[in-house]
Design a protein around this motif. Structure first.
Motif, PDB file in Angstrom:
ATOM      1  N   TYR A 204       0.804  -1.209   0.000  1.00  0.00           N
ATOM      2  CA  TYR A 204       0.000   0.000   0.000  1.00  0.00           C
ATOM      3  C   TYR A 204       0.847   1.274   0.000  1.00  0.00           C
ATOM      4  O   TYR A 204       0.355   2.344  -0.355  1.00  0.00           O
ATOM      5  CB  TYR A 204      -0.941   0.001   1.204  1.00  0.00           C
ATOM      6  CG  TYR A 204      -1.980  -1.097   1.139  1.00  0.00           C
ATOM      7  CD1 TYR A 204      -2.407  -1.619  -0.076  1.00  0.00           C
ATOM      8  CD2 TYR A 204      -2.544  -1.617   2.296  1.00  0.00           C
ATOM      9  CE1 TYR A 204      -3.351  -2.621  -0.138  1.00  0.00           C
ATOM     10  CE2 TYR A 204      -3.501  -2.620   2.251  1.00  0.00           C
ATOM     11  CZ  TYR A 204      -3.894  -3.119   1.022  1.00  0.00           C
ATOM     12  OH  TYR A 204      -4.841  -4.112   0.968  1.00  0.00           O
ATOM     13  N   HIS A 258      -7.460  -3.038   2.171  1.00  0.00           N
ATOM     14  CA  HIS A 258      -7.172  -1.619   2.386  1.00  0.00           C
ATOM     15  C   HIS A 258      -8.330  -0.967   3.136  1.00  0.00           C
ATOM     16  O   HIS A 258      -9.494  -1.111   2.753  1.00  0.00           O
ATOM     17  CB  HIS A 258      -6.956  -0.921   1.043  1.00  0.00           C
ATOM     18  CG  HIS A 258      -6.275   0.396   1.144  1.00  0.00           C
ATOM     19  ND1 HIS A 258      -6.862   1.500   1.720  1.00  0.00           N
ATOM     20  CD2 HIS A 258      -5.033   0.801   0.746  1.00  0.00           C
ATOM     21  CE1 HIS A 258      -6.029   2.527   1.662  1.00  0.00           C
ATOM     22  NE2 HIS A 258      -4.904   2.133   1.080  1.00  0.00           N
ATOM     23  N   SER A 300      -4.084  -0.880   6.526  1.00  0.00           N
ATOM     24  CA  SER A 300      -4.598  -2.220   6.272  1.00  0.00           C
ATOM     25  C   SER A 300      -5.395  -2.777   7.439  1.00  0.00           C
ATOM     26  O   SER A 300      -5.085  -2.528   8.610  1.00  0.00           O
ATOM     27  CB  SER A 300      -3.443  -3.177   5.966  1.00  0.00           C
ATOM     28  OG  SER A 300      -3.902  -4.497   5.830  1.00  0.00           O
TER      29      SER A 300
END
Length: 478
Positions: A204, A258, A300
């Motif tokens: 991410y 996410h 996350s």
């Protein structure tokens, strides 16, 4: 004789939503030669993956007239399958172009885009079948529910287990007292099977790309952070979310972990595995949520969690629902083996399921969709309930196929089983769990009257902090 109750196709379809139990002419579209024509359905996120199967299932009973997808490579494949359908990368453009040529829409995008896609459809009077979870914010769930009622459209959620026979049997058995008074409910899953926790951190932030699961994902993984590949319309993928750098791998799969774009394992699988206990035990909204988790990051959802939701039930009193996900110290998170389970049964291989514990017996379902019910260690009672419990509930119009179920519900002026009256509260239960997951070790109190918690950090999850200009939707504004 040609019916003349409605002056045109659009008015007829609005009438199906507005008239309950009134005069209805199934499958008739007025002014058509022969008097019979299928509904027209469009798929948002319908060119690949789950979206492709969703629109195909709807297409078993309807005309597929449009496909919207942010991936032009997938659209090429969809055009081959549906040569007469129009292809779009923007659902707003699709609605503007197609107008009244669309009657119903399937929404199969990542979680963060469900809300604007469904609200745009509802605003235009389209019936909608939205994948689970309906949304990933509590406020959006409430707004979606209110909007659908306001516009009078028919709705359904894509939790296929709710169309099945055994979930109805479970509800009927619980009504008949199969386990006595319910004390605890345990629900577990082997998800996440996508990157979450520390495994997702580098993905991410763009330091690494996820390992491609399919050939089509290999190009995305090689691109790197910043510029999306030419075939991905990144701005449309973001939908209502403010500008965010392109991250390889979010499309088409890793977005689930996410915290902005997905709803984690509880959002992904909760609407499936908790569906049976939620419905059969009539749970409503919890008054308290708490959790322990592992490897939660700012971006996350965690690698594992154990969530406890507490309910005050009018019939059973206090009930605690336990949710388990992921793997901790190399071992799957799940409840203790039921004491009455036969010795030859391998509980470790039951990767997902639920256990409803009563003061007389327990019901076990070792699967994701309420498909394998058993009374633990009491086969005679199981056989008795299979044989003697009356079937009091209406059966699904399309078992295993919620998209087709909605098509038939529109045609027959009936209500789909996982309509928003039911699926909004079920979705919210998954999102309540995420209050605890993001605040581990804290007891979160939920106030149903005000739709808020007693925890400032948890309240930040109720509504999205910001949306892109031009993507603001509310029930009052449509």
């Amino acid at each position: 004789m040609k019916p003349t109750l409605f002056p045109n196709r659009r008015a007829f379809l609005r009438g199906t939503a507005a008239t309950a139990g009134g005069i209805f002419f199934p499958n008739l579209l007025l002014g058509q030669a022969g008097g019979v024509k299928k509904l027209n359905v469009a798929g948002i996120g319908g060119a690949g993956g789950k979206g492709a199967s969703d629109i195909a299932i709807a297409g078993e009973g309807a005309n597929v007239v449009a496909i919207c997808d942010i991936d032009s490579n997938r659209l090429k494949d969809a055009q081959t399958k549906y040569p007469d359908a129009k292809m779009f990368t923007s659902f707003k453009e699709m609605f503007e172009t197609m107008g009244d040529k669309i009657d119903m829409v399937t929404v199969s995008t990542p979680d963060h885009a469900h809300y604007p896609a469904a609200m745009e459809a509802i605003k235009r009077g389209k019936h909608v079948c939205v994948q689970k979870p309906l949304v990933n914010r509590i406020w959006e769930a409430n707004q979606l529910h209110e909007a659908a009622k306001k516009k009078g459209v028919k709705t359904n959620m894509g939790n296929q287990g709710h169309t099945g026979e055994q979930i109805r049997q479970l509800k009927e058995w619980m009504n008949a007292g199969v386990v006595g008074n319910v004390k605890e409910i345990h629900v577990w899953t082997n998800r996440p099977i996508w990157p979450q926790g520390n495994a997702a951190k580098d993905i991410y932030t763009g330091k690494t790309a996820p390992k491609p699961r399919r050939k089509e994902e290999s190009n995305e993984a090689a691109e790197g952070v910043g510029q999306a590949p030419a075939h991905v319309n990144w701005q449309q993928w973001l939908a209502q979310v403010p500008d965010h750098p392109y991250i390889p791998g979010l499309h088409p799969f890793a977005w689930r972990g996410h915290r902005e774009f997905g709803a984690g394992a509880m959002g992904d699988m909760g609407c499936h595995i908790m569906d049976g206990p939620f419905w059969a035990c009539e749970l409503g909204e919890p008054y308290q949520i708490e959790a322990e988790v592992g490897e939660l990051t700012d971006l996350s959802w965690p690698a594992w969690s154990h969530v406890i939701c507490s309910f005050k039930h009018a019939k059973y009193g206090d009930i605690k629902l336990h949710w388990y996900e992921g793997t901790k110290d190399g071992k799957p998170m799940k409840p203790e083996r039921p004491a009455k389970l036969e010795a030859e049964r391998d509980f470790d291989k039951m990767r997902g399921g639920f256990l409803i514990v009563g003061d007389e017996d327990s019901i076990l379902n070792p699967g994701d969709y309420c498909e394998a019910l058993e009374v633990v260690g009491n086969r005679p009672k199981l056989a008795k309930f299979f044989k003697e419990t009356p079937k009091t509930l209406e059966r699904s119009l399309a078992p295993g196929k919620p998209q087709l179920e909605l098509v038939k519900a529109i045609e027959q002026n009936k209500t789909a089983g996982s309509n928003f009256d039911y699926s909004v509260p079920l979705t919210k239960l998954c999102l309540f769990g995420n209050f605890g997951i993001t605040n581990p070790g804290k007891v979160i109190k939920w106030d149903s009257a005000t739709q808020t918690t007693d925890n400032e950090d948890a309240n930040k999850l109720i509504k999205r902090a910001a949306v892109r200009q031009g993507w603001e939707y509310s029930a009052d504004s449509i």
